[in-house]
Scaffold this active site. Structure first.
Site, mmCIF file in Angstrom:
data_model
loop_
_atom_site.group_PDB
_atom_site.id
_atom_site.type_symbol
_atom_site.label_atom_id
_atom_site.label_comp_id
_atom_site.label_asym_id
_atom_site.label_seq_id
_atom_site.Cartn_x
_atom_site.Cartn_y
_atom_site.Cartn_z
ATOM 1 N N ASN A 9 1.091 -1.212 0.097
ATOM 2 C CA ASN A 9 0.009 0.100 -0.008
ATOM 3 C C ASN A 9 1.008 1.138 0.061
ATOM 4 O O ASN A 9 1.429 1.579 0.953
ATOM 5 C CB ASN A 9 -0.922 0.104 1.228
ATOM 6 C CG ASN A 9 -1.671 1.174 1.382
ATOM 7 O OD1 ASN A 9 -1.443 2.209 0.564
ATOM 8 N ND2 ASN A 9 -2.283 1.303 2.455
ATOM 9 N N LYS A 11 0.272 4.333 -0.175
ATOM 10 C CA LYS A 11 -0.567 5.586 0.359
ATOM 11 C C LYS A 11 -0.268 6.782 -0.429
ATOM 12 O O LYS A 11 -0.375 6.519 -1.666
ATOM 13 C CB LYS A 11 -0.107 5.795 1.770
ATOM 14 C CG LYS A 11 -0.092 4.428 2.599
ATOM 15 C CD LYS A 11 0.148 4.678 4.180
ATOM 16 C CE LYS A 11 -0.037 3.465 4.768
ATOM 17 N NZ LYS A 11 0.117 3.521 6.255
ATOM 18 N N HIS A 106 -9.432 1.306 5.485
ATOM 19 C CA HIS A 106 -8.012 1.521 6.118
ATOM 20 C C HIS A 106 -8.128 2.278 7.298
ATOM 21 O O HIS A 106 -8.754 3.394 7.180
ATOM 22 C CB HIS A 106 -7.040 2.117 5.029
ATOM 23 C CG HIS A 106 -5.639 2.074 5.472
ATOM 24 N ND1 HIS A 106 -5.202 3.078 6.482
ATOM 25 C CD2 HIS A 106 -4.796 1.250 5.186
ATOM 26 C CE1 HIS A 106 -3.903 2.612 6.589
ATOM 27 N NE2 HIS A 106 -3.551 1.457 6.226
ATOM 28 N N GLU A 178 -4.923 -4.903 10.882
ATOM 29 C CA GLU A 178 -3.981 -3.464 10.840
ATOM 30 C C GLU A 178 -4.098 -3.078 12.397
ATOM 31 O O GLU A 178 -4.707 -1.869 12.170
ATOM 32 C CB GLU A 178 -3.930 -2.842 9.892
ATOM 33 C CG GLU A 178 -3.644 -3.525 8.398
ATOM 34 C CD GLU A 178 -3.044 -2.504 7.328
ATOM 35 O OE1 GLU A 178 -1.995 -2.608 6.688
ATOM 36 O OE2 GLU A 178 -3.645 -1.234 7.148
ATOM 37 N N SER A 222 4.084 -1.816 10.141
ATOM 38 C CA SER A 222 5.446 -1.877 10.352
ATOM 39 C C SER A 222 6.102 -3.264 9.929
ATOM 40 O O SER A 222 6.878 -3.859 10.734
ATOM 41 C CB SER A 222 5.842 -1.640 11.654
ATOM 42 O OG SER A 222 5.537 -0.132 11.960
HETATM 43 P P1 13P Z 1 3.431 0.461 7.517
HETATM 44 O O1 13P Z 1 3.851 -0.928 6.910
HETATM 45 O O2 13P Z 1 3.942 1.658 7.028
HETATM 46 O O3 13P Z 1 3.451 0.370 9.079
HETATM 47 O O4 13P Z 1 1.776 0.739 7.133
HETATM 48 C C1 13P Z 1 1.032 -0.538 7.085
HETATM 49 C C2 13P Z 1 -0.221 -0.060 6.344
HETATM 50 O O5 13P Z 1 -1.029 1.050 6.662
HETATM 51 C C3 13P Z 1 -0.563 -0.662 5.184
HETATM 52 O O6 13P Z 1 -1.782 -0.747 4.830
#
Ligand code: 13P
Length: 262
Positions: A9, A11, A106, A178, A222
């Site tokens: 992802n 973002k 999300h 998550e 993470s």
């Molecule tokens: P990180 O791997 O940066 O913690 O983000 C996880 C996430 O939100 C994936 O959708």
């Protein structure tokens, strides 16, 4: 040997040029890693979820790749197919851009943009009706975990999302647990914590459908090259939804190789 899902992802990161250079590095390395993974009898499904404006660049780069190519997905969608919804993108538009998957629910959509269980459920239904594989995200905040409410929160989010869906629809969804406190903090859940909630999620969904069909549940928060192998070795965890570490071809591939054991 179970199939492992490795989803990235992005973002609000990577513009068109950055997307092209990501795929330049990724395509070269992926082909050789895939050959090794296949020789070891393992299966990995890779998907990337770029921002809307980089979908065409990602789709173009994927189109030029050989072998098993990554799946293309989007990070959000609106439930109406078209109309006066300024700023929104519809599922038919995403299909037109080459997407087969869409992330919904999300925690950043919930916390920053105020999306609630009801809106997310509408989007989930619309995505299934439009033939998408929804990647449905859910998870508790630190406050909720510390108050021992993790199971209650996860159960509420799952029940709200699945209300009214058929068993078959429910089984098409890719679930992504998550925990909010692990997202972007560098502090992953332990493999035992992630395993516990992923196993609970499977049980809750199976109770809801009354069937024991296998479900896909990813862990996100993470995930990095150095913790991926242990997380992915847990039997209730079918893969990872990776944020920060999916932005560079190198670290994303290191996670791939960590699981593959190469
Ligand atoms: P990180 O791997 O940066 O913690 O983000 C996880 C996430 O939100 C994936 O959708």
């Amino acid at each position: 040997m179970k199939k492992i899902y490795l989803y990235g992802n992005w973002k609000m990161n990577l513009n068109r040029g950055e997307t092209e250079s990501f795929f330049g590095d990724f395509a070269r390395e992926l082909a050789s890693s895939q050959a090794l993974v296949a020789a070891m009898g393992k299966t990995l499904e890779v998907a990337v979820f770029p921002p809307f404006t980089s979908l065409a660049a990602a789709g173009g780069a994927i189109g030029k790749m050989k072998g098993a190519t990554p799946i293309l997905g989007a990070q959000n969608a609106y439930f109406e197919p078209k109309g006066a919804f300024t700023g929104e993108v519809s599922l038919p538009m995403l299909k037109d851009a080459g997407c087969t998957h869409v992330i919904l629910g999300h925690s950043e959509r919930r916390a920053v943009f105020g999306e609630g269980d009801e809106l997310i459920a509408k989007k989930l239904r619309a995505a299934l009706n439009a033939g998408f594989i929804p990647v449905f995200c859910y998870g508790e905040t630190l406050e909720e975990r510390e108050a021992d409410k993790t199971f209650d929160v996860v159960s509420r989010q799952l029940r709200a999302a699945l209300a009214g869906l058929s068993a078959l629809e429910t089984e098409k969804i890719v679930y992504a647990y998550e925990p909010v406190w692990a997202i972007g903090t560098g502090k992953s859940a332990t493999s035992a914590e992630a395993q516990e909630v992923c196993a609970l999620s499977k049980k809750l969904v199976q109770e809801q459908t009354g069937r024991s069909a296998s479900l896909v549940v990813l862990y996100g928060g993470s995930v990095k090259p150095d913790n991926a192998r242990e997380l992915l070795s847990m039997d209730a965890i079918d893969g990872a939804l990776v944020g920060g570490a999916s932005l560079k071809a190198d670290s994303f591939l290191q996670i791939y190789k960590a699981y593959a054991g190469i």
